[in-house]
Design a protein around this motif. Structure first.
Motif, PDB file in Angstrom:
ATOM      1  N   GLY A   1     -28.189   5.768  -5.894  1.00 24.43           N
ATOM      2  CA  GLY A   1     -28.097   5.668  -7.293  1.00 24.43           C
ATOM      3  C   GLY A   1     -26.547   5.063  -7.912  1.00 24.43           C
ATOM      4  O   GLY A   1     -25.911   4.305  -7.805  1.00 24.43           O
ATOM      5  N   ILE A   2     -26.171   5.341  -9.137  1.00 27.41           N
ATOM      6  CA  ILE A   2     -24.566   5.009  -9.590  1.00 27.41           C
ATOM      7  C   ILE A   2     -23.169   5.852  -9.284  1.00 27.41           C
ATOM      8  O   ILE A   2     -23.756   6.972  -9.272  1.00 27.41           O
ATOM      9  N   LEU A   3     -22.697   5.211  -8.545  1.00 27.44           N
ATOM     10  CA  LEU A   3     -21.725   5.437  -7.929  1.00 27.44           C
ATOM     11  C   LEU A   3     -20.179   4.543  -8.219  1.00 27.44           C
ATOM     12  O   LEU A   3     -20.429   3.703  -9.056  1.00 27.44           O
ATOM     13  N   GLU A   4     -18.783   6.172  -8.848  1.00 29.79           N
ATOM     14  CA  GLU A   4     -18.168   5.361  -9.536  1.00 29.79           C
ATOM     15  C   GLU A   4     -16.807   5.086  -8.335  1.00 29.79           C
ATOM     16  O   GLU A   4     -16.621   5.776  -7.724  1.00 29.79           O
ATOM     17  N   LYS A   5     -15.841   4.083  -8.870  1.00 29.92           N
ATOM     18  CA  LYS A   5     -14.968   3.429  -7.097  1.00 29.92           C
ATOM     19  C   LYS A   5     -14.087   3.119  -8.566  1.00 29.92           C
ATOM     20  O   LYS A   5     -14.196   1.859  -9.366  1.00 29.92           O
ATOM     21  N   GLU A   6     -12.945   3.027  -8.081  1.00 33.27           N
ATOM     22  CA  GLU A   6     -11.858   2.054  -8.156  1.00 33.27           C
ATOM     23  C   GLU A   6     -11.906   0.598  -8.385  1.00 33.27           C
ATOM     24  O   GLU A   6     -12.739  -0.643  -7.779  1.00 33.27           O
ATOM     25  N   GLY A   7     -11.870  -0.424  -9.544  1.00 34.23           N
ATOM     26  CA  GLY A   7     -11.782  -1.601  -9.930  1.00 34.23           C
ATOM     27  C   GLY A   7     -10.437  -2.027  -9.424  1.00 34.23           C
ATOM     28  O   GLY A   7      -9.946  -1.236  -8.973  1.00 34.23           O
ATOM     29  N   THR A   8     -10.048  -3.412  -9.755  1.00 33.63           N
ATOM     30  CA  THR A   8      -8.981  -4.333  -9.391  1.00 33.63           C
ATOM     31  C   THR A   8      -8.434  -4.142 -10.260  1.00 33.63           C
ATOM     32  O   THR A   8      -8.900  -4.574 -11.683  1.00 33.63           O
ATOM     33  N   ILE A   9      -6.573  -4.477 -10.171  1.00 29.73           N
ATOM     34  CA  ILE A   9      -6.235  -5.036 -11.174  1.00 29.73           C
ATOM     35  C   ILE A   9      -5.410  -5.807 -10.785  1.00 29.73           C
ATOM     36  O   ILE A   9      -4.264  -6.230  -9.609  1.00 29.73           O
ATOM     37  N   HIS A  10      -5.149  -6.927 -11.397  1.00 27.58           N
ATOM     38  CA  HIS A  10      -4.007  -8.057 -10.886  1.00 27.58           C
ATOM     39  C   HIS A  10      -2.843  -8.012 -10.845  1.00 27.58           C
ATOM     40  O   HIS A  10      -1.967  -6.820 -10.844  1.00 27.58           O
ATOM     41  N   LEU A  11      -1.945  -8.320  -9.831  1.00 31.43           N
ATOM     42  CA  LEU A  11      -0.947  -8.110  -9.303  1.00 31.43           C
ATOM     43  C   LEU A  11       0.389  -8.259 -10.780  1.00 31.43           C
ATOM     44  O   LEU A  11       1.549  -7.611 -10.447  1.00 31.43           O
TER      45      LEU A  11
ATOM     46  N   LYS B   1       0.975  -0.642   0.271  1.00 31.42           N
ATOM     47  CA  LYS B   1       0.240  -0.099  -0.238  1.00 31.42           C
ATOM     48  C   LYS B   1       1.137   0.895   0.276  1.00 31.42           C
ATOM     49  O   LYS B   1       1.946   1.225   0.851  1.00 31.42           O
ATOM     50  N   GLY B   2       0.366   2.077  -0.712  1.00 26.45           N
ATOM     51  CA  GLY B   2       1.633   3.534  -1.011  1.00 26.45           C
ATOM     52  C   GLY B   2       1.951   3.127  -1.750  1.00 26.45           C
ATOM     53  O   GLY B   2       2.658   4.203  -2.244  1.00 26.45           O
ATOM     54  N   ASP B   3       2.423   2.782  -2.620  1.00 25.78           N
ATOM     55  CA  ASP B   3       3.950   2.558  -3.631  1.00 25.78           C
ATOM     56  C   ASP B   3       3.290   2.995  -4.813  1.00 25.78           C
ATOM     57  O   ASP B   3       2.153   3.000  -5.244  1.00 25.78           O
ATOM     58  N   LEU B   4       4.589   3.808  -5.780  1.00 27.67           N
ATOM     59  CA  LEU B   4       3.974   3.898  -6.963  1.00 27.67           C
ATOM     60  C   LEU B   4       4.243   2.599  -7.502  1.00 27.67           C
ATOM     61  O   LEU B   4       5.485   1.763  -8.284  1.00 27.67           O
ATOM     62  N   VAL B   5       3.132   2.579  -8.855  1.00 28.30           N
ATOM     63  CA  VAL B   5       3.758   0.868  -9.708  1.00 28.30           C
ATOM     64  C   VAL B   5       3.215   1.750 -11.257  1.00 28.30           C
ATOM     65  O   VAL B   5       1.917   3.154 -11.122  1.00 28.30           O
ATOM     66  N   GLU B   6       3.708   1.185 -12.065  1.00 27.22           N
ATOM     67  CA  GLU B   6       3.131   1.681 -13.242  1.00 27.22           C
ATOM     68  C   GLU B   6       2.325   0.270 -13.237  1.00 27.22           C
ATOM     69  O   GLU B   6       2.740  -0.910 -13.976  1.00 27.22           O
ATOM     70  N   VAL B   7       1.209   0.354 -14.534  1.00 28.97           N
ATOM     71  CA  VAL B   7       0.278  -0.711 -14.929  1.00 28.97           C
ATOM     72  C   VAL B   7       1.302  -1.435 -16.581  1.00 28.97           C
ATOM     73  O   VAL B   7       1.529  -0.172 -17.259  1.00 28.97           O
ATOM     74  N   ILE B   8       1.721  -2.982 -17.091  1.00 28.23           N
ATOM     75  CA  ILE B   8       2.086  -3.449 -17.672  1.00 28.23           C
ATOM     76  C   ILE B   8       1.601  -4.306 -18.854  1.00 28.23           C
ATOM     77  O   ILE B   8       1.663  -4.293 -19.578  1.00 28.23           O
ATOM     78  N   ALA B   9      -0.159  -4.630 -18.041  1.00 24.45           N
ATOM     79  CA  ALA B   9      -1.208  -5.065 -19.660  1.00 24.45           C
ATOM     80  C   ALA B   9      -2.191  -4.595 -19.187  1.00 24.45           C
ATOM     81  O   ALA B   9      -2.836  -3.953 -18.013  1.00 24.45           O
ATOM     82  N   GLY B  10      -2.771  -4.321 -19.642  1.00 27.39           N
ATOM     83  CA  GLY B  10      -4.345  -4.839 -19.757  1.00 27.39           C
ATOM     84  C   GLY B  10      -4.816  -2.655 -20.730  1.00 27.39           C
ATOM     85  O   GLY B  10      -3.521  -1.750 -21.230  1.00 27.39           O
ATOM     86  N   LYS B  11      -6.214  -2.019 -20.437  1.00 26.28           N
ATOM     87  CA  LYS B  11      -6.810  -1.037 -21.194  1.00 26.28           C
ATOM     88  C   LYS B  11      -5.658  -0.031 -20.509  1.00 26.28           C
ATOM     89  O   LYS B  11      -6.019   0.905 -21.022  1.00 26.28           O
ATOM     90  N   GLU B  12      -4.994  -0.028 -19.279  1.00 26.95           N
ATOM     91  CA  GLU B  12      -4.385   1.067 -18.811  1.00 26.95           C
ATOM     92  C   GLU B  12      -2.691   1.413 -18.716  1.00 26.95           C
ATOM     93  O   GLU B  12      -2.089   1.352 -18.153  1.00 26.95           O
ATOM     94  N   LYS B  13      -2.477  -0.024 -19.380  1.00 24.16           N
ATOM     95  CA  LYS B  13      -1.201  -0.307 -19.798  1.00 24.16           C
ATOM     96  C   LYS B  13      -0.347   1.226 -19.738  1.00 24.16           C
ATOM     97  O   LYS B  13      -0.564   2.451 -20.441  1.00 24.16           O
ATOM     98  N   GLY B  14       0.309   1.037 -19.053  1.00 18.22           N
ATOM     99  CA  GLY B  14       1.353   2.322 -19.073  1.00 18.22           C
ATOM    100  C   GLY B  14       1.462   3.127 -19.004  1.00 18.22           C
ATOM    101  O   GLY B  14       2.220   5.030 -18.073  1.00 18.22           O
TER     102      GLY B  14
ATOM    103  N   LEU C   1      -7.768   4.357 -11.187  1.00 13.68           N
ATOM    104  CA  LEU C   1      -7.539   3.666 -12.029  1.00 13.68           C
ATOM    105  C   LEU C   1      -8.729   2.449 -12.156  1.00 13.68           C
ATOM    106  O   LEU C   1      -8.890   2.074 -11.360  1.00 13.68           O
ATOM    107  N   THR C   2      -9.545   2.412 -13.609  1.00  9.05           N
ATOM    108  CA  THR C   2      -9.758   1.441 -13.473  1.00  9.05           C
ATOM    109  C   THR C   2     -11.142   1.371 -12.940  1.00  9.05           C
ATOM    110  O   THR C   2     -12.033   0.706 -11.664  1.00  9.05           O
ATOM    111  N   MET C   3     -11.945   2.667 -13.734  1.00  9.03           N
ATOM    112  CA  MET C   3     -12.579   3.379 -12.738  1.00  9.03           C
ATOM    113  C   MET C   3     -13.651   2.124 -13.323  1.00  9.03           C
ATOM    114  O   MET C   3     -14.274   1.913 -13.941  1.00  9.03           O
TER     115      MET C   3
END
Length: 105
Positions: A55-65, A6-19, A39-41
């Motif tokens: 109502g309809i709420l927007e929140k962050e989804g998950t990404i595989h490690l 928790k708190g790390d800065l990470v870069e997405v290397i695969a998927g629709k949020e790549k880069g 990301l991945t809302m």
């Protein structure tokens, strides 16, 4: 030792949020997934309750490690993590040897 915390800065290397880069909000150990900041809302449809308007709420989804890599503070690039022992304490370090520390909130 955990590769990503928790708190790390990470870069997405695969998927629709790549880069894209983001901070880790939560690490879900059982399902091996992470929640990244803004990301991945996903949309969540909630029923009204006494405490909640609903109502309809927007929140962050998950990404595989496996689809994220920590950013090495020394080189500012995505890197694999290795563990080093310094004064009897295990620390996480990038390939450049720079220690990766999670941001304290």
């Amino acid at each position: 030792m955990q590769r990503i915390r928790k708190g790390d800065l990470v870069e997405v290397i695969a998927g629709k949020e790549k880069g894209k880069r983001a901070r880790v909000l939560r690490v879900l150990q059982k399902t091996q997934r992470v929640v990244l900041e803004r990301l991945t809302m996903v949309k969540r449809h909630t029923k009204p309750t006494q405490n909640n308007q609903g109502g309809i709420l927007e929140k962050e989804g998950t990404i595989h490690l496996s689809n994220v890599m920590p950013v090495d503070p020394g080189t500012d690039k995505a890197t694999r993590v290795k563990t080093i022992v310094k004064d009897g304490v295990r620390l996480r370090a990038g390939k450049s040897g720079t220690v990766i520390e999670a941001e304290k909130k």
